[in-house]
Design an enzyme around this catalytic site. Structure first.
Site, short mmCIF file in Angstrom:
data_model
loop_
_atom_site.label_atom_id
_atom_site.label_comp_id
_atom_site.label_asym_id
_atom_site.label_seq_id
_atom_site.Cartn_x
_atom_site.Cartn_y
_atom_site.Cartn_z
CB SER A 1 28.78 -31.49 -89.52
OG SER A 1 27.65 -31.48 -88.67
CG HIS B 1 32.57 -33.04 -90.06
ND1 HIS B 1 32.13 -33.79 -91.14
CD2 HIS B 1 31.64 -33.19 -89.10
CE1 HIS B 1 30.96 -34.35 -90.83
NE2 HIS B 1 30.65 -34.00 -89.60
CE LYS C 1 31.06 -37.69 -89.17
NZ LYS C 1 30.77 -37.07 -87.89
C1 LIG Z 1 29.90 -37.47 -86.74
C2 LIG Z 1 30.15 -36.63 -85.55
C3 LIG Z 1 30.20 -37.17 -84.27
C4 LIG Z 1 29.88 -38.61 -84.01
O1 LIG Z 1 30.88 -39.44 -84.50
P1 LIG Z 1 30.69 -41.03 -84.37
O2 LIG Z 1 32.06 -41.56 -84.29
O3 LIG Z 1 29.95 -41.46 -85.58
O4 LIG Z 1 29.90 -41.26 -83.13
C5 LIG Z 1 30.53 -36.35 -83.21
N1 LIG Z 1 30.79 -35.03 -83.40
C6 LIG Z 1 30.73 -34.47 -84.62
C7 LIG Z 1 31.03 -33.02 -84.78
C8 LIG Z 1 30.40 -35.25 -85.73
O5 LIG Z 1 30.30 -34.69 -86.93
#
Ligand SMILES: *Cc1c(COP(=O)(O)O)cnc(C)c1O
Length: 400
Positions: free
Chosen positions: A187, A215, A246
């Protein structure tokens, strides 16, 4: 003997040091829904280039309506973990719809992807096993691995030779099962894992492969299934973790999707699943609607792809130092934390909302503005944002 006052004063001292080093993260308070434009307490109508709202589903009318209908039909919350009385028909439905979307056998929902990763490794691997992890993996993967007793090996980021080497090390240490785990997309850089090569290396070595698709799910690959689709290994990844927080609506919730026996064991033993509340019905209803929209047509992910390449090309033409790639995450490198803060501040004054990232979120000396476009942005918004980047970049001498 130190007093409790000493404890609080030590915290104040450390916070002061963080601030003095220019590393204090300040939360901006929004007064609107998430979207391509947002308002904050200080500014209205900012073009928003920082949300994980890739497909614009956080305030999509059909997604919001689905959440509202589910709220009416199934209530606000269940006040229970899944195995006591927290499973509704819609939870089962979303799990099977995610399995179909991702090309797996079964899926288990969690309160977040952080929890999905936190409850994965300890449940599946024992002291006789080994987990081989990309060194830049997300914090939740690192923490999940810390909780398990398996031998831990790290391979250099995106380095296939080192991955092979670490797998040989695991064999030399007599590891029983081996699990290679990587972010599908990293990310901070927008780097996409070379899953085709990684899969082949895992096959040579008899290792399982797991990926975190936070992502990627919903937009990567030609029908948006994720990195495994993009890299031609759809149906050939053993374990996929991901988020509903997301691209799939942006509220919260996560999942692990895998072979049936993996998911069955997670339901028995995974601690964040057993000891934390079920996902709220409205979020589940909205997640189902998000999948309906994405399976019906690829218009949203296609627009996201167009917007990404348009904005990336525009920033490149202005002379900004970009990390190369094709993902909607576009890292604009400015190196110093202070420059990142000032550039973000100036862009905000010019009506563009971006966030500076610096240590400890990225390595020292690699501070950046992480730009993110969404499917919602219009060309006019992107052009306005590019003008602001040109002006702020010149003022701060980030570009010529
Ligand atoms: C955002 C993210 C998470 C966490 O996701 P949530 O559902 O907000 O806990 C885990 N792994 C990656 C790679 C992320 O970008």
């Amino acid at each position: 003997m130190p007093t409790t006052d000493d404890f609080y004063s030590a915290l104040r001292h450390e916070l002061g040091q963080i601030e003095a080093a220019g590393l204090l993260k300040v939360e901006r308070v929004m007064t609107s829904a998430q979207g391509s434009q947002v308002s904050t307490r200080e500014n209205s109508e900012l073009i928003n280039l920082c949300a994980n709202n890739y497909l614009g589903l956080s305030a999509h009318p059909q997604v919001v309506a689905a959440a509202r209908e589910t709220l009416d039909r199934r209530g606000f919350g269940l006040g229970s973990v899944r195995f006591i009385c927290g499973t509704q028909d819609i939870h089962k439905e979303l799990e099977s719809r995610l399995s179909r979307f991702l090309g797996t056998e079964d899926t288990i929902l969690y309160g977040s992807a952080f929890d999905a990763n936190g409850g994965l490794f300890e449940t599946l691997l024992g002291a006789e096993d080994a987990v081989i992890s990309d060194e830049l993996n997300h914090a939740s993967i690192i923490d999940g691995i810390r909780l398990c007793k398996a031998k831990r090996l790290r391979f250099r980021h995106d380095d296939m030779e080192d991955l092979r080497h670490q797998l040989r090390e695991a064999d030399a240490a007599g590891a029983r099962h081996k699990l290679v785990f990587t972010d599908g997309v990293f990310s901070m850089d927008g780097t996409i894992a070379r899953l085709d090569e990684i899969r082949a290396i895992c096959d040579e070595s008899g290792a399982l492969l797991g990926i975190d698709e936070c992502h990627a799910t919903g937009f990567l690959g030609k029908t948006g299934r994720g990195t495994h689709e993009l890299k031609g290994v759809f149906g050939r990844v053993d374990i996929i973790t991901g988020t509903l927080g997301k691209a799939l609506g942006g509220a919260s919730g996560g999942f692990t999707s895998a072979r049936a026996e993996v998911v069955a064991m997670l339901r028995q033993r995974s601690r964040p699943y057993l000891f934390s509340n079920t996902v709220a019905p409205a979020i589940v209803g909205a997640g189902l609607k998000a999948l309906d929209l994405l399976e019906a047509d690829t218009g949203l992910r296609d627009r996201l792809e167009d917007n990404s390449s348009y904005f990336r090309a525009g920033l490149g033409a202005l002379g900004f130092d970009l990390k190369p790639g094709s993902h909607p995450i576009i890292p604009v490198m400015v190196h110093e934390a202070d420059t990142a803060q000032r550039l973000a501040q100036r862009l905000l004054e010019l009506g563009v909302y971006v966030t500076g990232f610096f240590y400890p979120v990225v390595p020292r000396g690699q501070a950046r503005i992480r730009v993110r476009v969404s499917a919602l942005h219009t060309r006019a918004q992107l052009d306005t944002a590019l003008e602001a980047f040109a002006q702020a970049g010149q003022e701060l001498k980030v570009i010529a």
